[in-house]
Design a protein around this motif. Sequence first.
Motif, PDB file in Angstrom:
ATOM      1  N   PHE A   8      39.345  27.397   1.967  1.00 16.16           N
ATOM      2  CA  PHE A   8      39.119  28.137   0.731  1.00 16.16           C
ATOM      3  C   PHE A   8      38.190  29.331   0.984  1.00 16.16           C
ATOM      4  O   PHE A   8      38.450  30.454   0.538  1.00 16.16           O
ATOM      5  CB  PHE A   8      38.506  27.195  -0.323  1.00 16.16           C
ATOM      6  CG  PHE A   8      38.518  27.778  -1.702  1.00 16.16           C
ATOM      7  CD1 PHE A   8      39.626  27.628  -2.536  1.00 16.16           C
ATOM      8  CD2 PHE A   8      37.426  28.505  -2.182  1.00 16.16           C
ATOM      9  CE1 PHE A   8      39.643  28.189  -3.809  1.00 16.16           C
ATOM     10  CE2 PHE A   8      37.435  29.073  -3.446  1.00 16.16           C
ATOM     11  CZ  PHE A   8      38.548  28.904  -4.271  1.00 16.16           C
ATOM     12  N   ALA A   9      37.120  29.101   1.736  1.00 13.89           N
ATOM     13  CA  ALA A   9      36.137  30.162   1.994  1.00 13.89           C
ATOM     14  C   ALA A   9      36.768  31.294   2.800  1.00 13.89           C
ATOM     15  O   ALA A   9      36.460  32.469   2.598  1.00 13.89           O
ATOM     16  CB  ALA A   9      34.925  29.587   2.728  1.00 13.89           C
ATOM     17  N   GLU A  10      37.672  30.928   3.730  1.00 11.65           N
ATOM     18  CA  GLU A  10      38.333  31.964   4.529  1.00 11.65           C
ATOM     19  C   GLU A  10      39.190  32.873   3.655  1.00 11.65           C
ATOM     20  O   GLU A  10      39.288  34.077   3.886  1.00 11.65           O
ATOM     21  CB  GLU A  10      39.204  31.324   5.615  1.00 11.65           C
ATOM     22  CG  GLU A  10      38.415  31.124   6.901  1.00 11.65           C
ATOM     23  CD  GLU A  10      39.145  30.237   7.908  1.00 11.65           C
ATOM     24  OE1 GLU A  10      40.365  30.008   7.737  1.00 11.65           O
ATOM     25  OE2 GLU A  10      38.470  29.790   8.852  1.00 11.65           O
ATOM     26  N   ALA A  11      39.792  32.274   2.625  1.00 12.16           N
ATOM     27  CA  ALA A  11      40.679  33.055   1.756  1.00 12.16           C
ATOM     28  C   ALA A  11      39.896  33.826   0.685  1.00 12.16           C
ATOM     29  O   ALA A  11      40.427  34.749   0.071  1.00 12.16           O
ATOM     30  CB  ALA A  11      41.675  32.115   1.079  1.00 12.16           C
ATOM     31  N   SER A  12      38.623  33.460   0.485  1.00 13.41           N
ATOM     32  CA  SER A  12      37.872  34.027  -0.642  1.00 13.41           C
ATOM     33  C   SER A  12      37.340  35.430  -0.345  1.00 13.41           C
ATOM     34  O   SER A  12      36.820  35.689   0.737  1.00 13.41           O
ATOM     35  CB  SER A  12      36.689  33.105  -0.970  1.00 13.41           C
ATOM     36  OG  SER A  12      35.805  33.779  -1.849  1.00 13.41           O
TER      37      SER A  12
END
Length: 718
Positions: free
Chosen positions: A159-163
């Motif tokens: 999720f953090a990578e996509a945020s």
Amino acid sequence: MIRDLSLHLVTDPVLSGSRGVAETVRAAVSGGVGVVQLRDKGASDAETVDRLVELSGIIDGRARLIVNDQLGAAVSARARGARVDGVHLGQGDASVLRARELLGPDALIGLTANRAEHLDAVRALPAGTVDYLGVGAIRPTSTKPDHPPALGFEGFRAFAEASPLPCVAIGGIVPDDAAALREAGAAGVAAVAALCTSPDPRSTATEFLRNWRRGATPRVLSIAGSDPSGGAGIQADLKSIAANGGYGMAALAALTAQNTRGVRGVHVPPAEFLRAQLEALSEDIVVDAVKLGMLANAEIIETVIAWIDAVRPSIVVLDPVMVATSGDRLLDAAGEAALRGLVERADLVTPNLAELAVLTGRELGGWSDALVAAEALSAESGAALLVKGGHLPGDTAPDALVDAGRGIRREFPGARIATRNTHGTGCSLSSALATRLARGESAEQAVAGSRAWLRESLRAGSGLGVGSGHGPVHHFAGLWERGGLETRPSAEDIREAWWGRISGVRSGIDRLPFITALADGSLAEAPFRFYLAQDARYLREYARVLAEASRLAPDPEEQAFWAESARGSILGEMELHASWLTPERGIVGETSDAEPAPATVAYLDHLRSVAFGGDYPELIAALLPCFWLYTDLGSRLRAGALHPFARDPEHPYASWLDTYADAGFAAAAERAIGIVTRAASRTGGEQRARMLRAFETSSAHERSFFAAPMAEEGADRA
Ligand SMILES: Nc1ncnc2c1ncn2[C@@H]1O[C@H](COP(=O)(O)OP(=O)(O)OP(=O)(O)O)[C@@H](O)[C@H]1O
Ligand SMILES: Cc1ncc(CO)c(N)n1
Ligand SMILES: [Mg+2]
């Protein structure tokens, strides 16, 4: 603005139990929590406004205060004078656009997000609307029963990578999770139960932060003055930060024109430009720790205070620079008063004794009185203090860590290092401390580690050969050594080290029966005769080896020196024959052309084999003990250091002792020491090690040579 979001406390009135929310907040903030989110789903807006007013007073600017959901309460609490920094909104709560509009551009606005479509919605917002996303739950948790299934660390990472925005992890997080979440890309962690139910929220918060920081390279900012000679100020700070494992950044608050001898000029750029530097950084980079050094006047200090209040870096180390090592003033009088505002905002302040006296406004009666004063300042300001004893008289240089709030008063003892290279020690130490604190070390660990590093850097400072005044420390001495990079010791260092290496040989010579008997005048003729005859043999061959050194010498001066020494050695031999090994003295004949004794053969074989190797530095190192040990022993004998009778003109060997302590020979020995130690300083580590071996071997032969006359075999042969 980019902020440090490392650790959030999300309050829960039920989990806080009988201690209550207010006390939980107080303890957690003193443990280092940087964002407090007031969350009470059951409270009315009016109740929440009261709570915000109360918490704002308790936090007193040491952390950010935001409120969950209740945007209206945030606005009303601000109207009542509370410092409310922002809101955290859920997907179904008031619009983030409205929150930004009502709370302004500096507010901290968070948004809960855990699904791909939440990210799409965030991307559609104008830039600067939301500061961070609250992402969870990491583990299954009871504090938010309406949450979807737990993400786990890997779900969080994806999720953090996509945020497009920083992600703060929340939901069932315990202190041990902090490092893994940081590694998974978290901008921070938010704790609810772990802090609210902890019996000691302060130490739990500290534990969270230590784990969060451990293993990461901290981004450390120095706000200080420039020292173009590189030993103090910004330049020292950057080296010190790097040497202690941080990424260094620097905002220039002043420029000095200085060298190792003193400060000639100070230029303070407009405070406006310092503000511009700081703003540029904090719009882009998270600052894990700040070190404050030379801030030349009150306006500069106020600029720094305003920036700290806006950005709230989680670690602030203040070196209250007032006067340089050279005695030059670096802060004006109005600045001294303004500095108090920084002491209150600092986690750690590192005054030397003079600075502590100014900060506490009283004269200090000595080291223990300084610690009493430091204790009072720590209690009053809330900052920990490291009182530095670098300027104490005497041969110790202790520092003391005093933290009234934590009940810490620990002295770090240490012998003073004999060096003139103390320029910038204060700057270097405070930067090392900021870096180590940002790496998750406790204050005590950081002081111990920084001092150990500083001490090895102090020891290596003179080898740098920088300047003729108070030179710098060698910030990377330890790193280079451990990394196999050589540091070049100075000729003086080598002189001291080599002399130390043969201290056993020297004291052994002093204890030899031949030497003690020579000193007290009881030496019998036979061993003396033996010794002189061997010495004559030795000198003739030593002259040949000296001549070989002259042949190999790289420059005419050294070539001439060894040739003159060869000549001196031959003259010495002839003199022995002329004045001692004569028929009148009865010691001619069987001894004057005596066969060389084993000790003599061994010593000469060693010298000749080194000469045969053709390695000039090694050869001159082998030649040195004859000069050095002989002149040292001679001068001490003649001065009566071994026996007072040796000073007496009635001493049976008085005239011979005079030649021993000859001033011309002492001068030649000094030159030989200079030539050899400079060669050892210039050369690489392997050759230096060979030189030392040759030097030590010759020294051992010197001792055997003096032992031979009184050894049974020697006495027999005489
Ligand atoms: N000769 C020395 N031997 C060992 N430690 C020293 C020596 N001189 C200074 N230190 C240490 O260096 C650090 C800086 O101490 P000092 O009291 O000199 O600070 P300062 O006056 O702020 O330094 P600066 O002049 O660089 O601003 C302390 O940890 C102190 O104990
Ligand atoms: C720029 C600067 N900062 C600090 C000191 C204190 O040593 C110094 N000499 N120069
Ligand atoms: Mg200082």
